[in-house]
Design a protein around this motif. Structure first.
Motif, PDB file in Angstrom:
ATOM      1  N   UNK A  17      39.730  22.534  -7.930  1.00  0.00           N
ATOM      2  CA  UNK A  17      41.005  21.929  -8.331  1.00  0.00           C
ATOM      3  C   UNK A  17      41.943  22.977  -8.947  1.00  0.00           C
ATOM      4  N   UNK A  18      41.392  23.970  -9.633  1.00  0.00           N
ATOM      5  CA  UNK A  18      42.215  25.036 -10.206  1.00  0.00           C
ATOM      6  C   UNK A  18      42.770  25.937  -9.107  1.00  0.00           C
ATOM      7  N   UNK A  19      41.976  26.170  -8.089  1.00  0.00           N
ATOM      8  CA  UNK A  19      42.440  26.974  -6.958  1.00  0.00           C
ATOM      9  C   UNK A  19      43.551  26.239  -6.229  1.00  0.00           C
ATOM     10  N   UNK A  20      43.383  24.946  -6.014  1.00  0.00           N
ATOM     11  CA  UNK A  20      44.423  24.147  -5.357  1.00  0.00           C
ATOM     12  C   UNK A  20      45.718  24.198  -6.168  1.00  0.00           C
ATOM     13  N   UNK A  21      45.602  24.099  -7.482  1.00  0.00           N
ATOM     14  CA  UNK A  21      46.789  24.175  -8.344  1.00  0.00           C
ATOM     15  C   UNK A  21      47.438  25.552  -8.264  1.00  0.00           C
ATOM     16  N   UNK A  22      46.641  26.589  -8.125  1.00  0.00           N
ATOM     17  CA  UNK A  22      47.184  27.942  -8.005  1.00  0.00           C
ATOM     18  C   UNK A  22      47.922  28.141  -6.681  1.00  0.00           C
ATOM     19  N   UNK A  23      47.379  27.589  -5.598  1.00  0.00           N
ATOM     20  CA  UNK A  23      48.071  27.653  -4.295  1.00  0.00           C
ATOM     21  C   UNK A  23      49.440  26.993  -4.421  1.00  0.00           C
ATOM     22  N   UNK A  24      49.465  25.831  -5.040  1.00  0.00           N
ATOM     23  CA  UNK A  24      50.724  25.107  -5.242  1.00  0.00           C
ATOM     24  C   UNK A  24      51.665  25.898  -6.154  1.00  0.00           C
ATOM     25  N   UNK A  25      51.164  26.439  -7.241  1.00  0.00           N
ATOM     26  CA  UNK A  25      51.973  27.220  -8.195  1.00  0.00           C
ATOM     27  C   UNK A  25      52.594  28.437  -7.507  1.00  0.00           C
ATOM     28  N   UNK A  27      53.220  28.848  -4.342  1.00  0.00           N
ATOM     29  CA  UNK A  27      54.214  28.417  -3.362  1.00  0.00           C
ATOM     30  C   UNK A  27      55.506  27.972  -4.041  1.00  0.00           C
ATOM     31  N   UNK A  28      55.375  27.157  -5.070  1.00  0.00           N
ATOM     32  CA  UNK A  28      56.560  26.581  -5.711  1.00  0.00           C
ATOM     33  C   UNK A  28      57.300  27.563  -6.609  1.00  0.00           C
ATOM     34  N   UNK A  29      56.591  28.405  -7.325  1.00  0.00           N
ATOM     35  CA  UNK A  29      57.236  29.271  -8.317  1.00  0.00           C
ATOM     36  C   UNK A  29      57.477  30.697  -7.846  1.00  0.00           C
ATOM     37  N   UNK A  30      56.617  31.184  -6.968  1.00  0.00           N
ATOM     38  CA  UNK A  30      56.754  32.573  -6.528  1.00  0.00           C
ATOM     39  C   UNK A  30      57.103  32.702  -5.050  1.00  0.00           C
ATOM     40  N   UNK A  31      57.185  31.576  -4.348  1.00  0.00           N
ATOM     41  CA  UNK A  31      57.460  31.547  -2.915  1.00  0.00           C
ATOM     42  C   UNK A  31      56.473  32.421  -2.138  1.00  0.00           C
ATOM     43  N   UNK A  32      55.208  32.322  -2.533  1.00  0.00           N
ATOM     44  CA  UNK A  32      54.126  33.057  -1.875  1.00  0.00           C
ATOM     45  C   UNK A  32      53.183  32.045  -1.246  1.00  0.00           C
ATOM     46  N   UNK A  33      52.866  32.254   0.031  1.00  0.00           N
ATOM     47  CA  UNK A  33      51.874  31.422   0.711  1.00  0.00           C
ATOM     48  C   UNK A  33      50.558  32.190   0.674  1.00  0.00           C
ATOM     49  N   UNK A  34      49.603  31.657  -0.069  1.00  0.00           N
ATOM     50  CA  UNK A  34      48.288  32.291  -0.172  1.00  0.00           C
ATOM     51  C   UNK A  34      47.218  31.279   0.190  1.00  0.00           C
ATOM     52  N   UNK A  35      46.223  31.736   0.898  1.00  0.00           N
ATOM     53  CA  UNK A  35      45.115  30.846   1.191  1.00  0.00           C
ATOM     54  C   UNK A  35      44.310  30.632  -0.095  1.00  0.00           C
ATOM     55  N   UNK A  36      43.542  29.564  -0.150  1.00  0.00           N
ATOM     56  CA  UNK A  36      42.842  29.248  -1.395  1.00  0.00           C
ATOM     57  C   UNK A  36      41.997  30.384  -1.966  1.00  0.00           C
ATOM     58  N   UNK A  37      41.230  31.053  -1.141  1.00  0.00           N
ATOM     59  CA  UNK A  37      40.402  32.141  -1.678  1.00  0.00           C
ATOM     60  C   UNK A  37      41.262  33.272  -2.243  1.00  0.00           C
ATOM     61  N   UNK A  38      42.429  33.457  -1.669  1.00  0.00           N
ATOM     62  CA  UNK A  38      43.332  34.493  -2.150  1.00  0.00           C
ATOM     63  C   UNK A  38      44.052  34.125  -3.426  1.00  0.00           C
ATOM     64  N   UNK A  39      44.031  32.844  -3.787  1.00  0.00           N
ATOM     65  CA  UNK A  39      44.695  32.375  -5.003  1.00  0.00           C
ATOM     66  C   UNK A  39      43.731  32.220  -6.177  1.00  0.00           C
TER      67      UNK A  39
END
Length: 75
Positions: A17-25, A27-39
């Motif tokens: 759930x923390x990784x999912x939140x980081x992917x969202x964060x 995308x929304x705040x830094x305009x970076x698309x990262x896969x879950x393992x990368x986040x």
């Protein structure tokens, strides 16, 4: 193992759930698309209980996330 003992100060784990939140964060705040393992590093860094001395560097890797998968994290 000797290198880890010499150069690694600590190892933290993160929940899915923390990784999912980081992917969202990212995308929304830094305009970076990262896969879950990368986040995962960002997940550890942005958790409310994180306790890291500045400066903090989080390596973000992987953009192997299609639009359908990205939507699962951002909607």
């Amino acid at each position: 193992f000797a290198h880890v003992r010499r150069f690694v100060d600590r190892i933290d784990t993160v929940e899915d759930r923390e990784i999912a939140a980081a992917v969202r964060w990212l995308y929304e705040r830094a305009q970076i698309v990262a896969e879950p393992s990368g986040a995962a590093t960002v997940a550890a860094a942005i958790r409310p209980t994180s306790n890291y001395a500045a400066p903090v560097v989080a390596i973000i890797s992987g953009g192997n996330l299609g639009p359908d998968d990205l939507a699962k994290y951002t909607t």
